[in-house]
Design a protein around this motif. Structure first.
Motif, PDB file in Angstrom:
ATOM      1  N   THR A  42       0.831  -1.213   0.000  1.00  0.00           N
ATOM      2  CA  THR A  42       0.000   0.000   0.000  1.00  0.00           C
ATOM      3  C   THR A  42       0.860   1.256   0.000  1.00  0.00           C
ATOM      4  OG1 THR A  42      -1.663  -1.175   1.296  1.00  0.00           O
ATOM      5  CG2 THR A  42      -1.783   1.224   1.327  1.00  0.00           C
ATOM      6  N   ASN A  43       1.807   1.286   0.930  1.00  0.00           N
ATOM      7  CA  ASN A  43       2.584   2.513   1.133  1.00  0.00           C
ATOM      8  C   ASN A  43       3.777   2.653   0.183  1.00  0.00           C
ATOM      9  OD1 ASN A  43       1.359   4.022   3.503  1.00  0.00           O
ATOM     10  ND2 ASN A  43       1.405   1.930   4.263  1.00  0.00           N
ATOM     11  N   SER A  44       3.971   1.642  -0.668  1.00  0.00           N
ATOM     12  CA  SER A  44       4.997   1.792  -1.700  1.00  0.00           C
ATOM     13  C   SER A  44       4.362   2.241  -3.016  1.00  0.00           C
ATOM     14  CB  SER A  44       5.759   0.481  -1.913  1.00  0.00           C
ATOM     15  OG  SER A  44       4.928  -0.484  -2.523  1.00  0.00           O
ATOM     16  N   ILE A  45       3.046   2.244  -3.057  1.00  0.00           N
ATOM     17  CA  ILE A  45       2.351   2.638  -4.296  1.00  0.00           C
ATOM     18  C   ILE A  45       1.709   4.017  -4.150  1.00  0.00           C
ATOM     19  CG2 ILE A  45       0.549   2.001  -5.961  1.00  0.00           C
ATOM     20  CD1 ILE A  45       2.339  -0.312  -6.016  1.00  0.00           C
ATOM     21  N   ASN A  46       1.114   4.281  -2.983  1.00  0.00           N
ATOM     22  CA  ASN A  46       0.337   5.521  -2.799  1.00  0.00           C
ATOM     23  C   ASN A  46       1.143   6.825  -2.820  1.00  0.00           C
ATOM     24  OD1 ASN A  46      -2.277   4.512  -2.684  1.00  0.00           O
ATOM     25  ND2 ASN A  46      -2.152   4.055  -0.488  1.00  0.00           N
ATOM     26  N   PRO A  47       2.344   6.894  -2.245  1.00  0.00           N
ATOM     27  CA  PRO A  47       2.982   8.201  -2.072  1.00  0.00           C
ATOM     28  C   PRO A  47       3.253   8.958  -3.375  1.00  0.00           C
ATOM     29  CG  PRO A  47       4.013   6.600  -0.646  1.00  0.00           C
ATOM     30  CD  PRO A  47       3.109   5.831  -1.583  1.00  0.00           C
ATOM     31  N   ASP A  48       3.065  10.269  -3.296  1.00  0.00           N
ATOM     32  CA  ASP A  48       3.335  11.181  -4.412  1.00  0.00           C
ATOM     33  C   ASP A  48       4.557  12.024  -4.105  1.00  0.00           C
ATOM     34  OD1 ASP A  48       1.207  10.705  -6.229  1.00  0.00           O
ATOM     35  OD2 ASP A  48      -0.176  11.778  -4.899  1.00  0.00           O
ATOM     36  N   ALA A 101      -4.108  11.075   4.864  1.00  0.00           N
ATOM     37  CA  ALA A 101      -5.125  11.876   4.174  1.00  0.00           C
ATOM     38  C   ALA A 101      -4.541  12.454   2.885  1.00  0.00           C
ATOM     39  CB  ALA A 101      -5.611  12.994   5.100  1.00  0.00           C
ATOM     40  N   ASP A 102      -3.247  12.833   2.955  1.00  0.00           N
ATOM     41  CA  ASP A 102      -2.583  13.452   1.812  1.00  0.00           C
ATOM     42  C   ASP A 102      -1.417  12.551   1.387  1.00  0.00           C
ATOM     43  OD1 ASP A 102      -1.214  15.018   0.030  1.00  0.00           O
ATOM     44  OD2 ASP A 102      -1.361  16.852   1.242  1.00  0.00           O
ATOM     45  N   GLN A 103      -1.367  12.181   0.134  1.00  0.00           N
ATOM     46  CA  GLN A 103      -0.370  11.192  -0.317  1.00  0.00           C
ATOM     47  C   GLN A 103       1.055  11.751  -0.424  1.00  0.00           C
ATOM     48  OE1 GLN A 103      -1.442   8.194   0.052  1.00  0.00           O
ATOM     49  NE2 GLN A 103      -3.450   9.116   0.390  1.00  0.00           N
TER      50      GLN A 103
END
Ligand SMILES: [Fe+2]
Ligand SMILES: [Fe+2]
Length: 169
Positions: A42-48, A101-103
Motif C-alpha cells: 500500500t505505502n509503496s504505491i500511494n505516495p506522491d 489523508a494526503d499522499q
C-alpha cells in the motif's frame, strides 16, 4: 517396525506444551509479517512526490524480505507439528500504516514503518527469550529475522532524522 518420536529436543513428547506455546508465538509473527507485506505494498504505491521515491524503493525491497520472513514462520509452524492458519483467522492491527489523508505525507509513512518494525523487534525478542534452551532452531531463525527488522528500523530512523533536521517532522 514402528517409528518412534524424538526423545530429545522440542519435538519430544515431553515438550508438547512448550512446543504448542512456541507455535502460538510463531503464528503471531506470521500474521505480523503478512500484515506488513500488505501495508508496505500500500505505502509503496500511494505516495506522491520527488521525495517519495527513496521510500518507495526501500519499501519495495522490504516487501520481498517480509514475505520471506512470513514463509519462514509458516515452515517452522509446520515443523513443530502446528498448522499454518487460514486467512479467516487474520486480524489487522496496523492502524498506523493506513494511507494518510494526503499522499505527499511521507513522514506519516516513515513513522508507520518505524512503528511496525518496532512491534516486530519486540515480539521477536520475546520469542528469542522464550525459546532459549527449549528450541535453539526456532531461536536461531528468529535471531536472523530480528537482524533484518533492526536493519529496516535503522534505515527508516535515518529517513526520519533527515525530515526532522529540515523541520518537516
Ligand atoms: Fe519481517
Ligand atoms: Fe521489517
Amino acid at each position: 517396525m514402528t517409528t518412534r518420536n524424538a526423545s530429545q529436543g522440542i519435538l519430544a513428547d515431553e515438550n508438547t506444551e512448550a512446543r504448542e506455546r512456541i507455535v502460538e508465538l510463531l503464528k503471531k509473527g506470521y500474521w505480523m509479517e503478512i500484515e506488513t507485506v500488505m501495508s508496505y505494498i500500500t505505502n509503496s504505491i500511494n505516495p506522491d512526490g520527488v521525495r517519495a521515491q527513496e521510500i518507495i524503493e526501500s519499501l519495495q525491497q522490504d516487501i520481498q524480505e517480509e514475505l520471506g520472513h512470513a514463509t519462514e514462520f509458516a515452515k517452522r509452524i509446520k515443523e513443530l507439528y502446528g498448522v499454518v492458519p487460514g486467512s479467516m483467522d487474520f486480524k489487522p492491527e496496523q492502524t498506523y500504516l493506513q494511507p494518510p489523508a494526503d499522499q505527499v505525507d511521507i513522514v506519516h509513512v516513515i513513522k508507520g514503518v518505524i512503528e511496525a518494525e518496532t512491534g516486530a523487534i519486540e515480539h521477536y525478542n520475546r520469542i528469542i527469550k522464550d525459546t532459549d534452551d527449549a528450541d535453539p532452531v526456532t531461536q536461531d531463525m528468529v535471531i536472523a529475522i530480528l537482524r533484518d527488522e533492526e536493519g529496516h528500523r535503522r534505515l527508516f530512523e535515518g529517513y526520519l532524522r533527515e525530515y526532522e533536521a529540515e523541520g518537516l517532522a
